[in-house]
Design a protein around this motif. Sequence first.
Motif, PDB file in Angstrom:
ATOM      1  N   VAL A   1       0.918  -1.170  -0.004  1.00 22.95           N
ATOM      2  CA  VAL A   1       0.025   0.066   0.136  1.00 22.95           C
ATOM      3  C   VAL A   1       0.863   1.325  -0.127  1.00 22.95           C
ATOM      4  CG1 VAL A   1      -1.714   1.237   1.487  1.00 22.95           C
ATOM      5  CG2 VAL A   1      -2.120  -1.099   1.226  1.00 22.95           C
ATOM      6  N   GLY A   2       2.023   1.117   0.871  1.00 20.08           N
ATOM      7  CA  GLY A   2       2.774   2.318   0.832  1.00 20.08           C
ATOM      8  C   GLY A   2       3.478   2.477  -0.395  1.00 20.08           C
ATOM      9  N   GLY A   3       4.038   1.508  -0.958  1.00 20.18           N
ATOM     10  CA  GLY A   3       4.615   1.513  -2.147  1.00 20.18           C
ATOM     11  C   GLY A   3       3.863   2.252  -3.345  1.00 20.18           C
ATOM     12  N   ILE A   4       2.666   1.604  -3.411  1.00 19.97           N
ATOM     13  CA  ILE A   4       1.756   1.895  -4.553  1.00 19.97           C
ATOM     14  C   ILE A   4       1.279   3.478  -4.408  1.00 19.97           C
ATOM     15  CG2 ILE A   4      -0.665   1.872  -5.297  1.00 19.97           C
ATOM     16  CD1 ILE A   4      -0.339  -1.470  -4.745  1.00 19.97           C
ATOM     17  N   LEU A   5       0.913   4.025  -3.173  1.00 21.50           N
ATOM     18  CA  LEU A   5       0.929   5.136  -2.814  1.00 21.50           C
ATOM     19  C   LEU A   5       1.973   6.515  -3.096  1.00 21.50           C
ATOM     20  CD1 LEU A   5      -1.374   5.300   0.367  1.00 21.50           C
ATOM     21  CD2 LEU A   5      -2.172   5.721  -2.003  1.00 21.50           C
TER      22      LEU A   5
ATOM     23  N   LEU B   1       4.654  23.036  -5.017  1.00 14.58           N
ATOM     24  CA  LEU B   1       3.656  23.979  -4.072  1.00 14.58           C
ATOM     25  C   LEU B   1       2.306  23.482  -4.311  1.00 14.58           C
ATOM     26  CD1 LEU B   1       3.051  25.537  -1.666  1.00 14.58           C
ATOM     27  CD2 LEU B   1       2.918  27.481  -3.270  1.00 14.58           C
ATOM     28  N   PHE B   2       1.976  23.670  -5.376  1.00 17.38           N
ATOM     29  CA  PHE B   2       0.519  23.286  -5.935  1.00 17.38           C
ATOM     30  C   PHE B   2       0.268  21.848  -6.052  1.00 17.38           C
ATOM     31  CE2 PHE B   2       0.831  27.968  -7.003  1.00 17.38           C
ATOM     32  CZ  PHE B   2      -0.072  28.191  -6.189  1.00 17.38           C
ATOM     33  N   GLY B   3       1.202  21.044  -6.827  1.00 16.02           N
ATOM     34  CA  GLY B   3       0.991  19.665  -7.359  1.00 16.02           C
ATOM     35  C   GLY B   3       1.272  18.930  -5.848  1.00 16.02           C
ATOM     36  N   GLY B   4       2.361  19.274  -5.289  1.00 13.85           N
ATOM     37  CA  GLY B   4       3.105  18.363  -4.438  1.00 13.85           C
ATOM     38  C   GLY B   4       2.306  18.489  -3.003  1.00 13.85           C
TER      39      GLY B   4
ATOM     40  N   ILE C   1      -4.162  16.341   0.202  1.00 13.03           N
ATOM     41  CA  ILE C   1      -5.391  15.435  -0.302  1.00 13.03           C
ATOM     42  C   ILE C   1      -5.239  14.073  -0.082  1.00 13.03           C
ATOM     43  CG2 ILE C   1      -6.728  15.010  -2.282  1.00 13.03           C
ATOM     44  CD1 ILE C   1      -6.439  17.946  -3.388  1.00 13.03           C
ATOM     45  N   GLY C   2      -4.063  13.636  -0.311  1.00 17.75           N
ATOM     46  CA  GLY C   2      -3.664  12.222  -0.423  1.00 17.75           C
ATOM     47  C   GLY C   2      -3.894  11.731   1.170  1.00 17.75           C
ATOM     48  N   THR C   3      -3.424  12.578   2.115  1.00 20.39           N
ATOM     49  CA  THR C   3      -3.551  12.362   3.434  1.00 20.39           C
ATOM     50  C   THR C   3      -4.825  12.198   4.039  1.00 20.39           C
ATOM     51  OG1 THR C   3      -1.351  13.183   3.950  1.00 20.39           O
ATOM     52  CG2 THR C   3      -2.793  12.901   5.801  1.00 20.39           C
ATOM     53  N   ALA C   4      -5.717  13.218   3.408  1.00 25.12           N
ATOM     54  CA  ALA C   4      -7.203  13.114   3.900  1.00 25.12           C
ATOM     55  C   ALA C   4      -7.954  11.758   3.402  1.00 25.12           C
ATOM     56  CB  ALA C   4      -7.542  14.318   3.402  1.00 25.12           C
ATOM     57  N   ILE C   5      -7.362  11.518   2.061  1.00 28.16           N
ATOM     58  CA  ILE C   5      -7.974  10.466   1.291  1.00 28.16           C
ATOM     59  C   ILE C   5      -7.610   9.001   2.040  1.00 28.16           C
ATOM     60  CG2 ILE C   5      -8.369   8.881  -0.481  1.00 28.16           C
ATOM     61  CD1 ILE C   5      -8.168  11.457  -2.305  1.00 28.16           C
TER      62      ILE C   5
ATOM     63  N   PHE D   1     -10.175   6.417   4.643  1.00 26.36           N
ATOM     64  CA  PHE D   1     -10.357   4.985   4.162  1.00 26.36           C
ATOM     65  C   PHE D   1      -9.406   4.230   5.057  1.00 26.36           C
ATOM     66  CE2 PHE D   1     -11.897   7.167   0.255  1.00 26.36           C
ATOM     67  CZ  PHE D   1     -12.934   6.502   0.083  1.00 26.36           C
ATOM     68  N   PHE D   2      -8.764   4.820   5.868  1.00 21.71           N
ATOM     69  CA  PHE D   2      -7.620   3.885   6.972  1.00 21.71           C
ATOM     70  C   PHE D   2      -8.474   2.596   7.521  1.00 21.71           C
ATOM     71  CE2 PHE D   2      -5.676   2.775  10.961  1.00 21.71           C
ATOM     72  CZ  PHE D   2      -4.485   2.444  10.343  1.00 21.71           C
ATOM     73  N   PRO D   3      -9.478   2.910   8.269  1.00 21.74           N
ATOM     74  CA  PRO D   3     -10.263   1.648   8.937  1.00 21.74           C
ATOM     75  C   PRO D   3     -10.164   0.622   7.743  1.00 21.74           C
ATOM     76  CG  PRO D   3     -11.254   3.756   9.476  1.00 21.74           C
ATOM     77  CD  PRO D   3     -10.423   4.136   8.300  1.00 21.74           C
ATOM     78  N   THR D   4     -10.549   0.763   6.580  1.00 24.66           N
ATOM     79  CA  THR D   4     -10.842  -0.308   5.640  1.00 24.66           C
ATOM     80  C   THR D   4      -9.592  -0.914   5.090  1.00 24.66           C
ATOM     81  OG1 THR D   4     -13.168   0.621   4.864  1.00 24.66           O
ATOM     82  CG2 THR D   4     -12.008  -0.897   3.587  1.00 24.66           C
ATOM     83  N   ILE D   5      -8.715   0.043   4.786  1.00 29.87           N
ATOM     84  CA  ILE D   5      -7.393  -0.385   4.411  1.00 29.87           C
ATOM     85  C   ILE D   5      -6.733  -1.120   5.547  1.00 29.87           C
ATOM     86  CG2 ILE D   5      -5.048   0.507   3.597  1.00 29.87           C
ATOM     87  CD1 ILE D   5      -6.644   3.027   2.215  1.00 29.87           C
TER      88      ILE D   5
END
Length: 185
Positions: free
Chosen positions: A87-91, A118-121, A127-131, A135-139
């Motif tokens: 999961v970590g490698g894919i993300l 700044l804008f992309g990273g 956004i990635g952290t929020a997503i 979904f952390f409980p399911t993942i």
Amino acid sequence: MFSSYHNNENLQRIIGLLIGMGFGFCLQKGGATQYDVIIGQLLLTDFTVMKLMLSAVIVGMLGIHIMKSLGWVEFHTFPGSIGASMVGGILFGIGFGLLGYCPGTVAGAIGQGQMDALFGGAIGIIIGTAIFATFFPTINAKFLNRGRFPAETLPELLGLPRWLVVIVFIIAIAVFLIGLEYLGL
């Protein structure tokens, strides 16, 4: 010696900030915050990033194990798994492949004034952290604990003394780095 610092959270933050700034300075001076250098690494045409990171691994591995031997630090390891690594490698790979920066080089590139970082990273990290948090409980239930590793550290897994493994890895990395230089990569 450093046990009094463990309860001083403000001092720990200051030390962390200074070490982070030092690492960022090294990333920037080494060229690892430049998009072209990072893409060159991904295309296997420029090994600057690999050389820089492997050099940092040698320094970090040697430093942390010396401090451990002197009783200055304690190791706090956690069990890993194939699922968590995947999961970590894919993300990480998705973010790195899409933007051309990893989280460390994003911060350095932002410090250089690169707007794509700044804008992309930075925004992508938020956004990635929020997503992920959503979904952390399911993942966690379905993936992260799958295929638990039998040991928390490589010396434990191999049943070898810690320093022997450290020395072998330092020699192997150094030989690899010398090989890259010899081949002109």
